[in-house]
Design a protein around this motif. Sequence first.
Motif, PDB file in Angstrom:
ATOM      1  N   LYS A 167       0.860  -1.181   0.000  1.00 29.84           N
ATOM      2  CA  LYS A 167       0.000   0.000   0.000  1.00 29.84           C
ATOM      3  C   LYS A 167       0.891   1.223   0.000  1.00 29.84           C
ATOM      4  O   LYS A 167       2.085   1.126   0.251  1.00 29.84           O
ATOM      5  CB  LYS A 167      -0.890   0.019   1.247  1.00 29.84           C
ATOM      6  N   PHE A 168       0.275   2.376  -0.244  1.00 30.47           N
ATOM      7  CA  PHE A 168       1.039   3.622  -0.226  1.00 30.47           C
ATOM      8  C   PHE A 168       0.435   4.593   0.774  1.00 30.47           C
ATOM      9  O   PHE A 168      -0.788   4.652   0.951  1.00 30.47           O
ATOM     10  CB  PHE A 168       1.045   4.265  -1.624  1.00 30.47           C
ATOM     11  N   ILE A 169       1.285   5.356   1.447  1.00 28.93           N
ATOM     12  CA  ILE A 169       0.808   6.458   2.298  1.00 28.93           C
ATOM     13  C   ILE A 169       1.865   7.560   2.296  1.00 28.93           C
ATOM     14  O   ILE A 169       3.066   7.271   2.212  1.00 28.93           O
ATOM     15  CB  ILE A 169       0.528   5.963   3.745  1.00 28.93           C
ATOM     16  N   TYR A 170       1.402   8.829   2.328  1.00 30.75           N
ATOM     17  CA  TYR A 170       2.371   9.908   2.495  1.00 30.75           C
ATOM     18  C   TYR A 170       2.852   9.943   3.942  1.00 30.75           C
ATOM     19  O   TYR A 170       2.064   9.702   4.872  1.00 30.75           O
ATOM     20  CB  TYR A 170       1.746  11.259   2.128  1.00 30.75           C
ATOM     21  N   ILE A 171       4.127  10.261   4.119  1.00 28.82           N
ATOM     22  CA  ILE A 171       4.722  10.366   5.465  1.00 28.82           C
ATOM     23  C   ILE A 171       3.864  11.256   6.367  1.00 28.82           C
ATOM     24  O   ILE A 171       3.617  10.931   7.529  1.00 28.82           O
ATOM     25  CB  ILE A 171       6.152  10.962   5.343  1.00 28.82           C
ATOM     26  N   ASP A 172       3.387  12.357   5.793  1.00 30.34           N
ATOM     27  CA  ASP A 172       2.628  13.343   6.583  1.00 30.34           C
ATOM     28  C   ASP A 172       1.263  12.801   7.001  1.00 30.34           C
ATOM     29  O   ASP A 172       0.610  13.377   7.867  1.00 30.34           O
ATOM     30  CB  ASP A 172       2.387  14.633   5.788  1.00 30.34           C
ATOM     31  N   ASP A 173       0.789  11.731   6.361  1.00 32.37           N
ATOM     32  CA  ASP A 173      -0.549  11.207   6.665  1.00 32.37           C
ATOM     33  C   ASP A 173      -0.534  10.089   7.703  1.00 32.37           C
ATOM     34  O   ASP A 173      -1.587   9.592   8.098  1.00 32.37           O
ATOM     35  CB  ASP A 173      -1.207  10.677   5.379  1.00 32.37           C
ATOM     36  N   ILE A 174       0.641   9.687   8.139  1.00 35.34           N
ATOM     37  CA  ILE A 174       0.725   8.607   9.133  1.00 35.34           C
ATOM     38  C   ILE A 174       0.124   9.091  10.447  1.00 35.34           C
ATOM     39  O   ILE A 174       0.319  10.240  10.848  1.00 35.34           O
ATOM     40  CB  ILE A 174       2.194   8.163   9.316  1.00 35.34           C
ATOM     41  N   GLY A 175      -0.652   8.223  11.090  1.00 38.47           N
ATOM     42  CA  GLY A 175      -1.263   8.560  12.370  1.00 38.47           C
ATOM     43  C   GLY A 175      -0.778   7.643  13.472  1.00 38.47           C
ATOM     44  O   GLY A 175       0.024   6.741  13.244  1.00 38.47           O
TER      45      GLY A 175
END
Lengths: 386, 189
Positions: free
Chosen positions: A202-210
């Motif tokens: 999967k992909f996620i932006y670093i800034d979107d990690i919770g």
Amino acid sequence: MQRITTRERQDWKNLANMLGFKFHTIDGDLYWDESAYYRFTLNQVEKDIEDPTEEIHQMCMDLVDRAVSDEVMLKRLRIPELHWDHIRDSWNRRDKHLYGRMDFSYNGKGPAKFLEYNADTPTSLYESAFFQWVWLEQCIERGLLPANCDQYNSIQEHMIEAFAQINPPQPLYFACCKDTDEDRGTVQYMEDCAVQAGLKTKFIYIDDIGVSPDGQFTDLEGYTIPSLFKLYAWEWLMTEEYGSFIPNSDTWFIEPAWKSILSNKSILPLLWELHPNHPNLLPSYFEDEQRNISTHSGWVKKPIFSREGSNISVVVDGNVCERVDGPYDDSGYILQSYAPLPKFGDSYTVIGSWVVADRPCGMSVREDNSVITKDSSRYLPHVILD
Amino acid sequence: MKRSKKIKLTIMGLSPLALTACSDKPVDMLVYKTLDECASDRYYSMDQCEIEFKKAVSERHKTSPKYKYLSDCESDFGRNRCVDRGAIYTPIPSAYMLPIPRSHQREENYYGGSGGISQPIYTSRDDYGHYRTGDNQKVGQSGQTGRISTSTSRTKSPSIKSTTVSRGGFGSQASARGSWGSGGRSFGG
């Protein structure tokens, strides 16, 4: 080692766009440049680049082994104390690592000089492993290059094999920063390799990690992140707001935490201390050992943490002859003896040598208009032809 | 030859090679609501059922969906379908999913992938018709008992649904440095 001008493939931009290479031109400036290529002999590649890369990589692994249990070294590496234990744990577990790129100053003769090791977040991977390979195959097919041309580049097959070997808990998330085509393209390519290795991704932006109530990292839908490839420097992760959650998180990181030791320019003086006068190493010192450099006529001042040539100055005979400003002036500096990059025409050329898992397996060539290779550099393909 | 003999892309770009590789292998698993149900089927003895159920319960501590508030948990799984596990709420499993024992895999000329792990499965309010794993993957009709067909990716240790209490704690240095001058087209290097 020669620079040879050549005909471009007429349709290469179209092909690049088709193959997901969106950053071939950046802000109007050409980045992928096939108006010329570099030619090496097999002996140059194997004896002067591949062998030293393997040896220096082993020296670096040995350095990590010493550093993880040496508080003085960890301090000199400017690693925050909070992270010492989990870095040591990741090394003692032998957490598998994926890739790195060493940069060398090399002109075709004599020992290549090791400039630095980007062992944490190297880019220029897609163009080295994939697009450069396609260029060679097409040029041979179209008669632009002789059929016995080869290339030092089995990066992709080793990447796929390395992902299969690491086999982290899945899905494996790929992460980079927003608003950079180059980083997004690089992680998309890596994700492609992971899929070919049979992994679920999967992909996620670093800034979107919770973060969840029990301190686990989560994605945008609230699922925990079992494993994370992050094209984002360890020294930043460790010092940002969520850095304190890393030691207790269940997320499996690629690169592993111990790679934070190698992506750090402090390894240059440490390697010189451990292996003085090694033919591929340049004399290097910490800033507070400045007295040691007086015998070297030229030296380079590099920030301990920096990217893309920022905040580097070159001093020759006491005069600053080249300097790049930038945002990386807050980490302290090291000093390295100056090994000028070779000049071909108007360009200064740097060699990138790729290591995947522990294996040297490819090469890249970048050119810049100045002796400091910056983010304005151009990427040129290479061939091996005796 | 110093280069790869053959390479391709699967998910990147619009190349004719852009077919998604499917790594998922089919696998059969066993689903039971109770120990008796498990023991009365032909795969496991009562003792073995207990062992597998215990494994599933310990897996549950790791992989069940977790919520900070009871109301969030109940809105996903229904009233009285959640329990307090000390500052965290988790749903009550609807059944347990176990791998087929190796002995049976041999006897039955079994071609499925190697089995997954024993784990709890759930039914959520928006889809009472199916069992789902801790990471919300469908694994058969709810109410089903015994052998079911699913795929290996659904039977591994799952990624877990959790409540996110904050977001954006990474990335600050890139944005700070990216705004410097014109620089920062890459934060790798």
